[in-house]
Design a protein around this motif. Sequence first.
Motif, mmCIF file in Angstrom:
data_model
loop_
_atom_site.group_PDB
_atom_site.id
_atom_site.type_symbol
_atom_site.label_atom_id
_atom_site.label_comp_id
_atom_site.label_asym_id
_atom_site.label_seq_id
_atom_site.Cartn_x
_atom_site.Cartn_y
_atom_site.Cartn_z
ATOM 1 N N LEU A 187 0.849 -1.190 0.000
ATOM 2 C CA LEU A 187 0.000 0.000 0.000
ATOM 3 C C LEU A 187 0.882 1.235 0.000
ATOM 4 C CD1 LEU A 187 -2.559 -0.990 2.786
ATOM 5 C CD2 LEU A 187 -2.778 -1.347 0.312
ATOM 6 N N ALA A 188 0.787 2.018 -1.064
ATOM 7 C CA ALA A 188 1.533 3.277 -1.125
ATOM 8 C C ALA A 188 0.655 4.383 -0.554
ATOM 9 C CB ALA A 188 1.921 3.596 -2.565
ATOM 10 N N VAL A 189 1.164 5.052 0.449
ATOM 11 C CA VAL A 189 0.385 6.096 1.110
ATOM 12 C C VAL A 189 1.207 7.374 1.185
ATOM 13 C CG1 VAL A 189 -1.003 4.485 2.440
ATOM 14 C CG2 VAL A 189 1.121 5.341 3.402
ATOM 15 N N VAL A 190 0.511 8.492 1.178
ATOM 16 C CA VAL A 190 1.163 9.797 1.272
ATOM 17 C C VAL A 190 0.693 10.466 2.562
ATOM 18 C CG1 VAL A 190 1.696 11.948 0.080
ATOM 19 C CG2 VAL A 190 1.112 9.914 -1.254
ATOM 20 N N SER A 191 -0.495 11.057 2.506
ATOM 21 C CA SER A 191 -0.965 11.832 3.653
ATOM 22 C C SER A 191 -1.210 10.971 4.889
ATOM 23 C CB SER A 191 -2.233 12.600 3.287
ATOM 24 O OG SER A 191 -3.234 11.726 2.818
ATOM 25 N N ALA A 192 -1.548 9.704 4.703
ATOM 26 C CA ALA A 192 -1.837 8.839 5.866
ATOM 27 C C ALA A 192 -0.638 8.748 6.804
ATOM 28 C CB ALA A 192 -2.249 7.443 5.398
ATOM 29 N N ILE A 193 0.575 8.970 6.268
ATOM 30 C CA ILE A 193 1.772 8.975 7.113
ATOM 31 C C ILE A 193 2.354 10.389 7.202
ATOM 32 C CG2 ILE A 193 4.156 8.153 7.337
ATOM 33 C CD1 ILE A 193 3.267 5.482 6.184
ATOM 34 N N CYS A 194 2.482 11.074 6.072
ATOM 35 C CA CYS A 194 3.114 12.408 6.082
ATOM 36 C C CYS A 194 2.370 13.377 6.993
ATOM 37 C CB CYS A 194 3.171 12.978 4.662
ATOM 38 S SG CYS A 194 4.396 12.197 3.582
ATOM 39 N N SER A 195 1.042 13.312 7.006
ATOM 40 C CA SER A 195 0.256 14.264 7.787
ATOM 41 C C SER A 195 -0.095 13.761 9.175
ATOM 42 C CB SER A 195 -1.037 14.612 7.034
ATOM 43 O OG SER A 195 -0.759 15.176 5.780
ATOM 44 N N ALA A 196 0.335 12.578 9.514
ATOM 45 C CA ALA A 196 -0.014 12.016 10.830
ATOM 46 C C ALA A 196 0.770 12.705 11.940
ATOM 47 C CB ALA A 196 0.289 10.517 10.826
ATOM 48 N N LYS A 197 0.115 12.895 13.072
ATOM 49 C CA LYS A 197 0.820 13.437 14.239
ATOM 50 C C LYS A 197 1.882 12.453 14.710
ATOM 51 C CE LYS A 197 -2.734 16.551 16.023
ATOM 52 N NZ LYS A 197 -3.612 16.901 17.177
ATOM 53 N N ASP A 198 1.601 11.172 14.541
ATOM 54 C CA ASP A 198 2.544 10.135 14.949
ATOM 55 C C ASP A 198 2.819 9.224 13.733
ATOM 56 O OD1 ASP A 198 3.947 7.994 16.004
ATOM 57 O OD2 ASP A 198 2.813 7.969 17.877
ATOM 58 N N PRO A 199 3.769 9.586 12.881
ATOM 59 C CA PRO A 199 4.035 8.770 11.686
ATOM 60 C C PRO A 199 4.444 7.338 12.013
ATOM 61 C CG PRO A 199 5.040 10.938 11.472
ATOM 62 C CD PRO A 199 4.572 10.820 12.894
ATOM 63 N N LYS A 200 5.106 7.122 13.133
ATOM 64 C CA LYS A 200 5.495 5.762 13.524
ATOM 65 C C LYS A 200 4.258 4.927 13.793
ATOM 66 C CE LYS A 200 8.163 3.236 17.059
ATOM 67 N NZ LYS A 200 7.053 2.603 17.786
ATOM 68 N N LEU A 201 3.329 5.466 14.566
ATOM 69 C CA LEU A 201 2.099 4.735 14.876
ATOM 70 C C LEU A 201 1.257 4.527 13.619
ATOM 71 C CD1 LEU A 201 0.171 3.494 16.951
ATOM 72 C CD2 LEU A 201 -0.772 5.802 17.333
ATOM 73 N N ALA A 202 1.196 5.548 12.758
ATOM 74 C CA ALA A 202 0.431 5.415 11.516
ATOM 75 C C ALA A 202 0.990 4.290 10.655
ATOM 76 C CB ALA A 202 0.464 6.732 10.749
ATOM 77 N N THR A 203 2.306 4.199 10.597
ATOM 78 C CA THR A 203 2.945 3.129 9.812
ATOM 79 C C THR A 203 2.664 1.770 10.437
ATOM 80 O OG1 THR A 203 4.717 4.677 9.214
ATOM 81 C CG2 THR A 203 5.129 2.341 8.831
ATOM 82 N N GLU A 204 2.808 1.690 11.735
ATOM 83 C CA GLU A 204 2.563 0.413 12.431
ATOM 84 C C GLU A 204 1.124 -0.057 12.212
ATOM 85 O OE1 GLU A 204 5.637 0.790 16.224
ATOM 86 O OE2 GLU A 204 3.572 1.495 16.408
ATOM 87 N N SER A 205 0.182 0.875 12.264
ATOM 88 C CA SER A 205 -1.234 0.506 12.123
ATOM 89 C C SER A 205 -1.507 -0.086 10.747
ATOM 90 C CB SER A 205 -2.116 1.736 12.352
ATOM 91 O OG SER A 205 -1.946 2.233 13.658
ATOM 92 N N LEU A 206 -0.899 0.494 9.713
ATOM 93 C CA LEU A 206 -1.059 -0.046 8.358
ATOM 94 C C LEU A 206 -0.306 -1.357 8.193
ATOM 95 C CD1 LEU A 206 -0.688 3.302 6.381
ATOM 96 C CD2 LEU A 206 -2.729 1.860 6.397
ATOM 97 N N ARG A 207 0.904 -1.409 8.726
ATOM 98 C CA ARG A 207 1.723 -2.620 8.603
ATOM 99 C C ARG A 207 1.028 -3.818 9.243
ATOM 100 N NH1 ARG A 207 6.622 -2.935 12.456
ATOM 101 N NH2 ARG A 207 4.848 -3.527 13.736
ATOM 102 N N ASN A 208 0.345 -3.582 10.349
ATOM 103 C CA ASN A 208 -0.300 -4.676 11.069
ATOM 104 C C ASN A 208 -1.476 -5.286 10.321
ATOM 105 O OD1 ASN A 208 1.511 -4.450 13.171
ATOM 106 N ND2 ASN A 208 0.182 -3.133 14.414
ATOM 107 N N LEU A 209 -1.899 -4.646 9.220
ATOM 108 C CA LEU A 209 -2.995 -5.195 8.421
ATOM 109 C C LEU A 209 -2.525 -6.341 7.528
ATOM 110 C CD1 LEU A 209 -4.742 -1.883 7.285
ATOM 111 C CD2 LEU A 209 -5.466 -3.431 9.111
#
Length: 210
Positions: A187-209
């Motif tokens: 999954l290629a994402v832009v704003s879902a990580i770039c605009s997140a307050k916590d990019p680490k958590l945003a990445t982990e949440s997607l990775r865990n899918l």
Amino acid sequence: MQNRIQGVYLVTDRPLCLHHRLEDVVRLSATGGVSLVQLREKETSSREFLELAIHLKKILSPFQVPLLINDRVDLCLASGADGVHLGQSDLPWIVARKLLGERAIIGLSIETKEDWENLQKENPNPNLDYLAVSPVFDTKTKTNTKPAWGLAGVRWLREKTTLPIVAIGGIHLDNAKDVIEAGANSLAVVSAICSAKDPKLATESLRNLF
């Protein structure tokens, strides 16, 4: 190579980095388990693009996360990046492969079914590392795109190819699982990580899918 095209793929966009600097977003996403990072710079000089690429390569190397360059084969070579992501109007992938070599990661955007048919006519077994379905959903991040494929489009391309499929465009935590189930490897994402307050958590949440 196929196992490297799996998981979360960050496409950078500096204007969308609302809470952190670009390099911090990239570092935090790597900490959160991002699989690939693509440096996309549309509004900058070639020199600044190169400096950014070298800087991000140094950040990502300890995490063994490949850095891809959007469109620019010359800057991939100059920066020592791991590969390129090519659009339909960029340098032909065959030429990019000759220039970058067999170890480089090369992905190609497929924006329409005609793009796929043309690729098959050109080479039914293309020496590419992935195909990017673009866009899966309508997105405000990139406006010069063709009509969205939707989940049916992802399934259609999944049936056509054994290459890994990267899905891009309008993907976020609420629809990501459906895109994976439709056949996307990454999954290629832009704003879902770039605009997140916590990019680490945003990445982990997607990775865990996955």
